[in-house]
Design a protein around this motif. Sequence first.
Motif, PDB file in Angstrom:
ATOM      1  N   SER A 163       0.033  37.634-136.471  1.00 51.58           N
ATOM      2  CA  SER A 163      -0.968  36.959-137.303  1.00 51.58           C
ATOM      3  C   SER A 163      -2.352  37.071-136.692  1.00 51.58           C
ATOM      4  O   SER A 163      -3.359  37.076-137.383  1.00 51.58           O
ATOM      5  CB  SER A 163      -0.594  35.500-137.498  1.00 51.58           C
ATOM      6  N   ILE A 164      -2.392  37.207-135.383  1.00 53.37           N
ATOM      7  CA  ILE A 164      -3.675  37.328-134.690  1.00 53.37           C
ATOM      8  C   ILE A 164      -4.370  38.631-135.110  1.00 53.37           C
ATOM      9  O   ILE A 164      -5.574  38.663-135.370  1.00 53.37           O
ATOM     10  CB  ILE A 164      -3.410  37.263-133.171  1.00 53.37           C
ATOM     11  N   LEU A 274      -2.091  27.496-135.725  1.00 50.89           N
ATOM     12  CA  LEU A 274      -3.200  27.236-134.798  1.00 50.89           C
ATOM     13  C   LEU A 274      -4.113  28.443-134.701  1.00 50.89           C
ATOM     14  O   LEU A 274      -5.327  28.320-134.645  1.00 50.89           O
ATOM     15  CB  LEU A 274      -2.641  26.890-133.421  1.00 50.89           C
ATOM     16  N   ILE A 275      -3.473  29.630-134.685  1.00 53.69           N
ATOM     17  CA  ILE A 275      -4.239  30.867-134.535  1.00 53.69           C
ATOM     18  C   ILE A 275      -5.216  31.036-135.688  1.00 53.69           C
ATOM     19  O   ILE A 275      -6.420  31.217-135.490  1.00 53.69           O
ATOM     20  CB  ILE A 275      -3.286  32.072-134.526  1.00 53.69           C
ATOM     21  N   SER A 278      -7.987  28.442-135.753  1.00 55.56           N
ATOM     22  CA  SER A 278      -9.066  28.573-134.771  1.00 55.56           C
ATOM     23  C   SER A 278      -9.858  29.854-135.012  1.00 55.56           C
ATOM     24  O   SER A 278     -11.045  29.913-134.714  1.00 55.56           O
ATOM     25  CB  SER A 278      -8.524  28.507-133.353  1.00 55.56           C
ATOM     26  N   MET A 279      -9.217  30.871-135.589  1.00 55.52           N
ATOM     27  CA  MET A 279      -9.938  32.118-135.827  1.00 55.52           C
ATOM     28  C   MET A 279     -10.998  31.947-136.919  1.00 55.52           C
ATOM     29  O   MET A 279     -12.102  32.459-136.805  1.00 55.52           O
ATOM     30  CB  MET A 279      -8.955  33.208-136.224  1.00 55.52           C
ATOM     31  N   TYR A 289      -6.124  19.347-132.307  1.00 56.72           N
ATOM     32  CA  TYR A 289      -5.078  19.393-131.288  1.00 56.72           C
ATOM     33  C   TYR A 289      -5.574  20.142-130.052  1.00 56.72           C
ATOM     34  O   TYR A 289      -5.437  19.660-128.916  1.00 56.72           O
ATOM     35  CB  TYR A 289      -3.847  20.081-131.869  1.00 56.72           C
ATOM     36  N   LEU A 290      -6.193  21.305-130.285  1.00 57.70           N
ATOM     37  CA  LEU A 290      -6.698  22.092-129.157  1.00 57.70           C
ATOM     38  C   LEU A 290      -7.768  21.310-128.393  1.00 57.70           C
ATOM     39  O   LEU A 290      -7.805  21.322-127.161  1.00 57.70           O
ATOM     40  CB  LEU A 290      -7.272  23.422-129.648  1.00 57.70           C
ATOM     41  N   ILE A 293      -6.380  18.684-126.170  1.00 52.72           N
ATOM     42  CA  ILE A 293      -5.854  19.221-124.913  1.00 52.72           C
ATOM     43  C   ILE A 293      -7.001  19.472-123.944  1.00 52.72           C
ATOM     44  O   ILE A 293      -6.941  19.116-122.773  1.00 52.72           O
ATOM     45  CB  ILE A 293      -5.088  20.530-125.159  1.00 52.72           C
ATOM     46  N   TYR A 308       3.359  17.187-135.175  1.00 58.12           N
ATOM     47  CA  TYR A 308       3.953  18.524-135.094  1.00 58.12           C
ATOM     48  C   TYR A 308       5.462  18.446-134.938  1.00 58.12           C
ATOM     49  O   TYR A 308       6.217  19.193-135.544  1.00 58.12           O
ATOM     50  CB  TYR A 308       3.348  19.310-133.930  1.00 58.12           C
TER      51      TYR A 308
END
Lengths: 335, 522
Positions: A163-164, A274-275, A278-279, A289-290, A293, A308
Amino acid sequence: MYMFKYVMKRLGLMIMTFCIIMLMCFVLIKLLPIVITVQQGQDANIIVNRLVARGYITNAVLKPDGTWSYDRVPILIQLGNYLKRIFMEGDFGVGVSLPSYRGYSVLDVFLEKLPPTILINLYSTIISVPIGLGIGIFAALKKNKWQDQLINVFIILLISLPSIVLGLVIQYFLCFKWNLLPQTMLSGFDYFTWPMFKSMLPPVLALCLGSIAGYVRFTRAELAEVLTNEYMLLARTKGLTRGQATIRHAMRNSMVVILPSILSDFIAVLSGSLIIESMFSVPGVGRLYLDSITYQDYDFFMLLSAFYCFVTLLAGIVIDISYGFIDPRIRMGAK
Amino acid sequence: MDQFNNIPKEKFEFANHSNFSHEKKLKTKPVGYFQDAFRRFKKNKGAVVAACIIIFLILFAIIVPFCTQYTVSYSDIYFKSTRPKLKLFENTNFWDGCEKKNTGKLDFMYYYAMGLESGHNAIKNQEYTIDEEGKYNYRLDSYHQIGVIYKNISDEEYKLIQDYQNRTGRQVIYPTVKLADRPKALQDQTNANYYYKTSGTSKTQIVYDDDGNIQPVYWTYVDGEKGGSYYDPNDQYDSIRIKGDNYVGEDGRTYSYAYARVTSSGWECRINYYEYYIFQHTEVLKDGIKEPYFIFGTTGNGKDILTCLASGARFSFIFATLVAVVNLVMGAIYGAIAGFYGGKIDLVMERISDILSAVPTMIVITLLKLHMGSASQMITLFIAFIFTGWIGMASSTRMQFYRYKRQEYVLAARTLGASDIRLMFKHIFPSAIGTLITGCALVIPSMIYSETNLSYLGIINLETGSITSVGTLIAAGQASLQSAPFIAFFPSLFLVLLMLSFNLFGNGLRDAFNPSLRGSEG
């Protein structure tokens, strides 16, 4: 009655697992050092007082070198306080070290971040289910012909594409090179306007291409198996056309497997990728969430982890339970 | 009975003389489990191609770090975002280290003038076309676009460079420009590429002469009049001079260019960075770098992508294999015990693995990272992958044990007195090995995939000194996707090839090891 008992048993097990995981998380988080970071022009006393007020630390004293010394409240008492506040007041804590949410209610911030995540996944599901099923049915009907093989090649390519990389390709071509779509999602709360929808398209596309490939592969495999059954031959013999037989008999039976997986997929993607988030800078739960952390904001981290974890568990049991509801012949867990 | 003891062998004969030829040994070779699997694997063309690609990628990861002139820790900020260049394609417009540009005259002349001075053409072959809008189309060579820089060097290095110039005939130092003649605009005051007359205080403009040419404003002095405020008498520059130096003026005196300006710390020279780079690496550092040459280009920090990618891939492969082996051992033992004994033991063990597998990986890694803040991120990642990774192995081992433990051959072995351990690992386990191998093969790409995602998200950061990872490279590439898409291209390509080939390979393995498919493909 039997079904009810089964569902109850599965739900009970799920809640037990959930509680154990969250308990482990809570203990592990409470063992971590507490971060007291102060921004320019901010009073550290406010943060410390907040921590004291929530029953996390006592005897906080500012040492001469600028750091704080404190005594921790025993973890079990903290857990008691935490649970009491959740169940009595619906209070999941307040932001302590996350810069833009200091002092905000964790639950409010979380609920505010939820709509973009859910919307993006909803759009992606709405787009990918009909396309995926359609292509899957087509491929199954044309099994082992060139159309099927062509689709197969594309499916393997799409499924293998991380997916990235998919996100990068979409971003590069659609957003930069051809300048068709905005590069990041708009901020703001008007979720149902055209510019907002347009800005959501890149992440939606990135999400749904992968799901489409999954649905096609799944539908094709299931339907191709069902089509070889003898009742299909019977259906044709009694005069149904191929299309009628496929829609009325084959599709219904293959749906027994396909529908639960769509349901479970939908729940699983609620947690979002998440990917992708954030992208394309989606202001959703993933970003939060990120950040939690990075800044070690433990109340945020607890709530988001619970979210989650719950979503993952729910997606897991939905398949099992819905099998039983959709197809009464299947008696899950029967002896 | 004694009387029959010594009957010689020859006295015996068969009661009937029928032919025993039907008990002849079979001439064909026995086909073992693995041979059979391998034979069926070979029939699957896609899987064979995928296996070849995997082998190629592994070889790439092993060999390339030894072959490149760069290391992972190497970086040169002047050669940042350098485009990929392969010498094979030097004369084509593809993979030649150049970027297609379409700009106005000012930008064009800036680069064009570099080539005029030193012959290091920033514009490929000094070729350009002008379109109807008056814009210039040209290919900008990213290896030469740095041009010259002002650099403070020590007296010793100054001598060394002159010596090097005399020895090799490659010019590093170019005539310098007086402070007063340098551009006035703030952002260009330290830009050494303006060796010609300029004007403008906010944006530097070029002043052309009547023929439309640039006018060099080198620092000039009269021979024999060394000394004074404009030139340092100690500068004994005695090396290559550019064309036009040492000319005789209209007044009959000889004029020369100054090649250095004296500063408090030594000399400030105008040096061509491309040549200086070669000098620096061959004469001073002697680290094996012959010239700037980046096959896959460089990152925004000036790191060589080829080296970083290969080293990152090598690290990923080793790491993933290690994790897979540990997972396999743990999972096999756990699954064997659960599957073999069954009953209450199985129930408890299953619950434990159920709960562990329900913990989202992201939460495991985050908690581990927060707790092991000071420890190496690699160890954190290793533990996190093992924490839940073995469960898949365990459950497939358990399934296989349930399938085989009630079979007659196991009962036979038990009757002969085989211990539990022997039964587990000598008799049942080999039947499960096919599934486990497939599982193992698929663990490697999923590990690399998760590692990439985690590095991309910035949750873990494996980039320390001599180690880098594919995910770090992709994350760096995404940051400059708009200006330099090639940075993300090669790591992404690697990842796609890896995932694709491992997917096909894994499917092939699964089919090959599945005994129920035996003979079905005819």
